[in-house]
Design a protein around this motif. Sequence first.
Motif, PDB file in Angstrom:
ATOM      1  N   ARG A 128      -0.237   4.165 -12.308  1.00  0.00           N
ATOM      2  CA  ARG A 128       0.399   3.313 -11.310  1.00  0.00           C
ATOM      3  C   ARG A 128       0.735   1.914 -11.814  1.00  0.00           C
ATOM      4  O   ARG A 128       1.606   1.257 -11.260  1.00  0.00           O
ATOM      5  CB  ARG A 128      -0.464   3.231 -10.051  1.00  0.00           C
ATOM      6  CG  ARG A 128      -1.807   2.529 -10.231  1.00  0.00           C
ATOM      7  CD  ARG A 128      -2.710   2.789  -9.017  1.00  0.00           C
ATOM      8  NE  ARG A 128      -3.947   2.037  -9.065  1.00  0.00           N
ATOM      9  CZ  ARG A 128      -5.003   2.348  -9.802  1.00  0.00           C
ATOM     10  NH1 ARG A 128      -4.965   3.424 -10.581  1.00  0.00           N
ATOM     11  NH2 ARG A 128      -6.097   1.609  -9.775  1.00  0.00           N
ATOM     12  N   PRO A 148       4.544   1.454 -10.124  1.00  0.00           N
ATOM     13  CA  PRO A 148       3.872   1.028  -8.884  1.00  0.00           C
ATOM     14  C   PRO A 148       4.302   1.811  -7.650  1.00  0.00           C
ATOM     15  O   PRO A 148       3.530   1.954  -6.703  1.00  0.00           O
ATOM     16  CB  PRO A 148       4.277  -0.449  -8.764  1.00  0.00           C
ATOM     17  CG  PRO A 148       4.683  -0.864 -10.141  1.00  0.00           C
ATOM     18  CD  PRO A 148       5.269   0.350 -10.777  1.00  0.00           C
ATOM     19  N   ILE A 149       5.550   2.316  -7.641  1.00  0.00           N
ATOM     20  CA  ILE A 149       6.046   3.124  -6.531  1.00  0.00           C
ATOM     21  C   ILE A 149       6.469   4.470  -7.103  1.00  0.00           C
ATOM     22  O   ILE A 149       7.281   4.518  -8.038  1.00  0.00           O
ATOM     23  CB  ILE A 149       7.238   2.455  -5.834  1.00  0.00           C
ATOM     24  CG1 ILE A 149       6.832   1.080  -5.280  1.00  0.00           C
ATOM     25  CG2 ILE A 149       7.772   3.334  -4.707  1.00  0.00           C
ATOM     26  CD1 ILE A 149       7.992   0.287  -4.738  1.00  0.00           C
ATOM     27  N   GLN A 170       8.330  10.072  -3.409  1.00  0.00           N
ATOM     28  CA  GLN A 170       7.287   9.529  -2.562  1.00  0.00           C
ATOM     29  C   GLN A 170       6.383  10.620  -1.972  1.00  0.00           C
ATOM     30  O   GLN A 170       6.762  11.789  -1.881  1.00  0.00           O
ATOM     31  CB  GLN A 170       7.909   8.732  -1.406  1.00  0.00           C
ATOM     32  CG  GLN A 170       8.037   7.240  -1.691  1.00  0.00           C
ATOM     33  CD  GLN A 170       6.689   6.531  -1.749  1.00  0.00           C
ATOM     34  OE1 GLN A 170       5.617   7.100  -1.514  1.00  0.00           O
ATOM     35  NE2 GLN A 170       6.728   5.261  -2.093  1.00  0.00           N
ATOM     36  N   GLY A 222       2.026   2.767  -2.821  1.00  0.00           N
ATOM     37  CA  GLY A 222       2.567   1.732  -3.684  1.00  0.00           C
ATOM     38  C   GLY A 222       1.416   0.837  -4.084  1.00  0.00           C
ATOM     39  O   GLY A 222       0.289   1.007  -3.605  1.00  0.00           O
ATOM     40  N   THR A 223       1.654  -0.123  -4.932  1.00  0.00           N
ATOM     41  CA  THR A 223       0.589  -1.011  -5.373  1.00  0.00           C
ATOM     42  C   THR A 223       0.916  -2.454  -5.022  1.00  0.00           C
ATOM     43  O   THR A 223       2.071  -2.816  -4.798  1.00  0.00           O
ATOM     44  CB  THR A 223       0.373  -0.916  -6.892  1.00  0.00           C
ATOM     45  OG1 THR A 223       1.565  -1.328  -7.567  1.00  0.00           O
ATOM     46  CG2 THR A 223       0.032   0.513  -7.298  1.00  0.00           C
ATOM     47  N   VAL A 261       5.274  -5.213  -8.184  1.00  0.00           N
ATOM     48  CA  VAL A 261       6.495  -5.150  -7.386  1.00  0.00           C
ATOM     49  C   VAL A 261       6.713  -6.507  -6.734  1.00  0.00           C
ATOM     50  O   VAL A 261       5.779  -7.089  -6.167  1.00  0.00           O
ATOM     51  CB  VAL A 261       6.401  -4.072  -6.278  1.00  0.00           C
ATOM     52  CG1 VAL A 261       7.697  -4.019  -5.473  1.00  0.00           C
ATOM     53  CG2 VAL A 261       6.095  -2.707  -6.871  1.00  0.00           C
ATOM     54  N   TRP A 280       7.652  -7.641  -3.817  1.00  0.00           N
ATOM     55  CA  TRP A 280       7.835  -6.995  -2.520  1.00  0.00           C
ATOM     56  C   TRP A 280       8.805  -7.750  -1.619  1.00  0.00           C
ATOM     57  O   TRP A 280       9.548  -7.141  -0.850  1.00  0.00           O
ATOM     58  CB  TRP A 280       6.490  -6.809  -1.826  1.00  0.00           C
ATOM     59  CG  TRP A 280       5.719  -5.646  -2.369  1.00  0.00           C
ATOM     60  CD1 TRP A 280       4.590  -5.684  -3.148  1.00  0.00           C
ATOM     61  CD2 TRP A 280       6.000  -4.253  -2.161  1.00  0.00           C
ATOM     62  NE1 TRP A 280       4.167  -4.418  -3.447  1.00  0.00           N
ATOM     63  CE2 TRP A 280       5.007  -3.517  -2.848  1.00  0.00           C
ATOM     64  CE3 TRP A 280       6.998  -3.560  -1.475  1.00  0.00           C
ATOM     65  CZ2 TRP A 280       4.980  -2.121  -2.858  1.00  0.00           C
ATOM     66  CZ3 TRP A 280       6.979  -2.172  -1.479  1.00  0.00           C
ATOM     67  CH2 TRP A 280       5.986  -1.465  -2.160  1.00  0.00           C
ATOM     68  N   PHE A 294      13.413  -0.924  -0.437  1.00  0.00           N
ATOM     69  CA  PHE A 294      12.321   0.028  -0.227  1.00  0.00           C
ATOM     70  C   PHE A 294      12.523   0.802   1.074  1.00  0.00           C
ATOM     71  O   PHE A 294      12.356   2.027   1.107  1.00  0.00           O
ATOM     72  CB  PHE A 294      10.986  -0.732  -0.205  1.00  0.00           C
ATOM     73  CG  PHE A 294       9.782   0.141  -0.033  1.00  0.00           C
ATOM     74  CD1 PHE A 294       9.336   0.947  -1.067  1.00  0.00           C
ATOM     75  CD2 PHE A 294       9.083   0.163   1.172  1.00  0.00           C
ATOM     76  CE1 PHE A 294       8.223   1.763  -0.917  1.00  0.00           C
ATOM     77  CE2 PHE A 294       7.968   0.960   1.339  1.00  0.00           C
ATOM     78  CZ  PHE A 294       7.543   1.762   0.294  1.00  0.00           C
ATOM     79  N   THR A 341       4.921  -4.598   3.840  1.00  0.00           N
ATOM     80  CA  THR A 341       4.545  -4.415   2.441  1.00  0.00           C
ATOM     81  C   THR A 341       3.103  -4.862   2.247  1.00  0.00           C
ATOM     82  O   THR A 341       2.508  -5.474   3.150  1.00  0.00           O
ATOM     83  CB  THR A 341       5.457  -5.245   1.535  1.00  0.00           C
ATOM     84  OG1 THR A 341       5.141  -6.642   1.712  1.00  0.00           O
ATOM     85  CG2 THR A 341       6.931  -5.010   1.868  1.00  0.00           C
TER      86      THR A 341
END
Length: 486
Positions: free
Chosen positions: A336, A340-341, A345, A373-374, A378, A380, A387, A414
């Motif tokens: 990850r 990260p994404i 999904q 996600g992390t 990202v 965000w 996204f 997010t």
Amino acid sequence: VIGAGCGGLSAAALLAGQGRRVLVLDQNDAVGGCASSFEREGYTFDVAASIFEVLEPLKRTLAMLGTSVEQEIDLLSCDPTCAVALRDGKRITFPMGGIVEALSELSVEDARNWTRYASYCEELYDALLDTLYVQPVSTLGELVGVLRKRPALVKYLPTFLTSYQAVLARYFSDRTQQGLAFQALTLGLPPALLPGIYSFLPYGELRSPHYPRGGMIQIPRTLQRLGERHGMLVQLGARVSKVLIERRRVIGVRLADGTEIRSDVVVSNINAKTLYQNLIGFEHLQWLVQRGVRSYRYDNACPMVYLGVDYLPPLTAHHTFIAPTLPEINGWWRGRAQQPIPQRQFGMIDWPTFSDPALAPEGKHVLNVTVVGTYQGVDWDRHKTRFINDVVTYLSRELVPGLADHVAIAECATPIDFERRIGLAEGGLHGITQDAAHTTIFRPSNKSKSIDGLYLAGSSTHPGGGVPTVIASGAIAANLVERHEK
């Protein structure tokens, strides 16, 4: 009480019921935290929590306040509560009275094994609800006391040393495990790493789930209303910036605007690491405690997309799990930092208007989509609009036909939003990760071992994350205050 989430409100209401003067402080403009709800253009969205799986902690709390769930909350049964969408296109819906029949579509042998698995989970549930959900476990002596109270728990101790995935593998084939795997991520770890003690989660999802009419916010609003009957006060828009300490005892708190409020007891419902590190400060902690606080790992983030749609979505249950294969979910977790994404999904679609149509205008519906996600890796704030579009496009193509053409309103929370709006450190819904090194005696204690007069409730303390569990934590904290603060 710092924080008007379900843990803070349950503690505060019970403390007010003890005859104490209680003030709840929260930085937000509404109570509830993760169990709150918000409205946009006639659609009511739940912030994060989506159903109520285990009623016993709420029943006990309301009973201590002289009332009952039946008198205070209109709970709707969610049936079917769960459907699973496998990567190969197979869809399975699990009605409460037909779980074995549904499982037989995946594996006849797995369907036969469901009874053994359910028996394993039911015994574990009964033991946990009678022990870890009602009493602190902050020392080895307290843990031994739990085991003496319910010796049946002894046989479950090895599951702390194995994984969620390994326990499910005792009963089910890989394909069925795939359908039951995502619940592990709701506690912040993949199935290969989450301790096996949590392997009851899929059973809990299907056991007897309920949804409060009017949205999840009805749970914290009920706790607030009952506390206020006993004189509890709630002050919103009041962010606590410091817990005031004198000679290793709390003497009150300081708000962001500089206001100081004196109190001989403070109950914190915010993340325990954030509490000790930022609101108290290491200068008040012994070096070994400092080391322990630094070792706590924040829970993994789960961004959410909120959709108001103007058609009947082609779904079959309150929850639909987007189920990746086990290698896929465990592999993403390991990598990850580089991704990260996920490119493809996975997560959960919560359809609350399936159970309560009044949450949207007539003929329209609400979908709350939890994906993975992390926090790091990202941008965000810049990525949010893209996204939302990516999630809607993906769901429309692979799971919910026509969705992209029927979105009337779309918003997103997010990990950064969760941190800013409701104080979730790094966007983690369950506060601190729930691996074996952060469970029971290794989790932040409900009664601080470093600061007198300081007590902890909420997802980052014992017994852990989830609405029923944090309500239990509030009751545990209130009982400890009653015991130690005469």
